[in-house]
Design a protein around this motif. Structure first.
Motif, mmCIF file in Angstrom:
data_model
loop_
_atom_site.group_PDB
_atom_site.id
_atom_site.type_symbol
_atom_site.label_atom_id
_atom_site.label_comp_id
_atom_site.label_asym_id
_atom_site.label_seq_id
_atom_site.Cartn_x
_atom_site.Cartn_y
_atom_site.Cartn_z
ATOM 1 N N ALA A 81 0.823 -1.213 0.000
ATOM 2 C CA ALA A 81 0.000 0.000 0.000
ATOM 3 C C ALA A 81 0.859 1.265 0.000
ATOM 4 O O ALA A 81 1.906 1.322 0.629
ATOM 5 N N HIS A 82 0.396 2.249 -0.717
ATOM 6 C CA HIS A 82 1.016 3.571 -0.798
ATOM 7 C C HIS A 82 2.426 3.532 -1.371
ATOM 8 O O HIS A 82 3.282 4.314 -0.985
ATOM 9 N N SER A 83 2.676 2.606 -2.271
ATOM 10 C CA SER A 83 3.980 2.535 -2.933
ATOM 11 C C SER A 83 3.762 2.348 -4.434
ATOM 12 O O SER A 83 2.645 2.093 -4.892
ATOM 13 N N LEU A 84 4.821 2.444 -5.197
ATOM 14 C CA LEU A 84 4.715 2.231 -6.640
ATOM 15 C C LEU A 84 4.414 0.778 -6.971
ATOM 16 O O LEU A 84 3.964 0.475 -8.072
ATOM 17 N N GLU A 85 4.648 -0.117 -6.020
ATOM 18 C CA GLU A 85 4.381 -1.542 -6.222
ATOM 19 C C GLU A 85 3.016 -1.969 -5.691
ATOM 20 O O GLU A 85 2.698 -3.154 -5.650
ATOM 21 N N GLU A 86 2.177 -1.033 -5.281
ATOM 22 C CA GLU A 86 0.867 -1.362 -4.721
ATOM 23 C C GLU A 86 0.025 -2.121 -5.747
ATOM 24 O O GLU A 86 0.045 -1.805 -6.924
ATOM 25 N N TRP A 87 -0.705 -3.140 -5.257
ATOM 26 C CA TRP A 87 -1.586 -3.897 -6.138
ATOM 27 C C TRP A 87 -2.819 -4.345 -5.371
ATOM 28 O O TRP A 87 -2.830 -4.393 -4.149
ATOM 29 N N TYR A 88 -3.867 -4.663 -6.139
ATOM 30 C CA TYR A 88 -5.120 -5.140 -5.567
ATOM 31 C C TYR A 88 -5.703 -6.201 -6.492
ATOM 32 O O TYR A 88 -5.789 -5.992 -7.700
ATOM 33 N N GLU A 89 -6.106 -7.327 -5.921
ATOM 34 C CA GLU A 89 -6.768 -8.408 -6.657
ATOM 35 C C GLU A 89 -8.190 -8.482 -6.123
ATOM 36 O O GLU A 89 -8.404 -8.812 -4.965
ATOM 37 N N PRO A 90 -9.212 -8.154 -6.940
ATOM 38 C CA PRO A 90 -10.579 -8.063 -6.439
ATOM 39 C C PRO A 90 -11.286 -9.390 -6.183
ATOM 40 O O PRO A 90 -12.418 -9.389 -5.705
ATOM 41 N N GLU A 91 -10.637 -10.522 -6.466
ATOM 42 C CA GLU A 91 -11.304 -11.809 -6.227
ATOM 43 C C GLU A 91 -11.745 -11.891 -4.769
ATOM 44 O O GLU A 91 -10.959 -11.709 -3.850
ATOM 45 N N GLY A 92 -13.026 -12.149 -4.549
ATOM 46 C CA GLY A 92 -13.562 -12.199 -3.190
ATOM 47 C C GLY A 92 -13.858 -10.819 -2.621
ATOM 48 O O GLY A 92 -14.145 -10.687 -1.431
ATOM 49 N N GLY A 93 -13.795 -9.800 -3.465
ATOM 50 C CA GLY A 93 -14.037 -8.438 -3.002
ATOM 51 C C GLY A 93 -15.421 -8.239 -2.410
ATOM 52 O O GLY A 93 -15.623 -7.371 -1.563
ATOM 53 N N TRP A 94 -16.366 -9.059 -2.817
ATOM 54 C CA TRP A 94 -17.730 -8.975 -2.288
ATOM 55 C C TRP A 94 -17.757 -9.174 -0.778
ATOM 56 O O TRP A 94 -18.651 -8.682 -0.085
ATOM 57 N N ARG A 95 -16.757 -9.876 -0.249
ATOM 58 C CA ARG A 95 -16.725 -10.150 1.186
ATOM 59 C C ARG A 95 -16.586 -8.862 1.995
ATOM 60 O O ARG A 95 -17.139 -8.740 3.082
ATOM 61 N N GLY A 96 -15.840 -7.890 1.469
ATOM 62 C CA GLY A 96 -15.693 -6.616 2.171
ATOM 63 C C GLY A 96 -17.010 -5.887 2.278
ATOM 64 O O GLY A 96 -17.377 -5.369 3.343
#
Length: 106
Positions: A81-96
């Motif tokens: 988080a908060h870096s140039l390497e930040e990433w997010y994979e939305p699989e299972g995002g519905w859980r949030g």
């Protein structure tokens, strides 16, 4: 800055100044508050192990205004988080979203 300027090429120089861009006050919502208990209950219903931690999140603003607040995970997976390497994979995002809804309903 000094080290960078020692190895600078093409007669370039780096300059820097310290400047306060913002202030995030600290605080927390007590563990025994109804909101924290609701969030923990919602996590348990979903098979999530809730962790209580203090950090710099958007909850800092209402907490500083003496309003209870919590930050819940958004589902999916993420790192750096908060870096140039930040990433997010939305699989299972519905859980949030489901965890937030269960917290509100509780």
């Amino acid at each position: 800055v000094e080290d960078e300027n020692k190895v600078a090429k093409f007669n370039t120089k780096v300059e820097a100044e310290n400047k306060i861009l913002g202030v995030r006050y600290t605080g927390f919502t007590p563990e025994d508050s109804a909101l924290v208990r609701a969030a923990q209950w919602a996590a348990k219903q979903m098979g999530i192990t809730a962790s209580l931690a203090i950090g710099s999140t958007d909850s800092n603003i209402p907490i500083n205004m003496k309003m209870p607040a919590v930050t819940l995970g958004g589902g999916g997976r993420a790192d750096s988080a908060h870096s140039l390497e930040e990433w997010y994979e939305p699989e299972g995002g519905w859980r949030g979203v489901q965890q937030v809804m269960l917290t509100v309903l509780a």
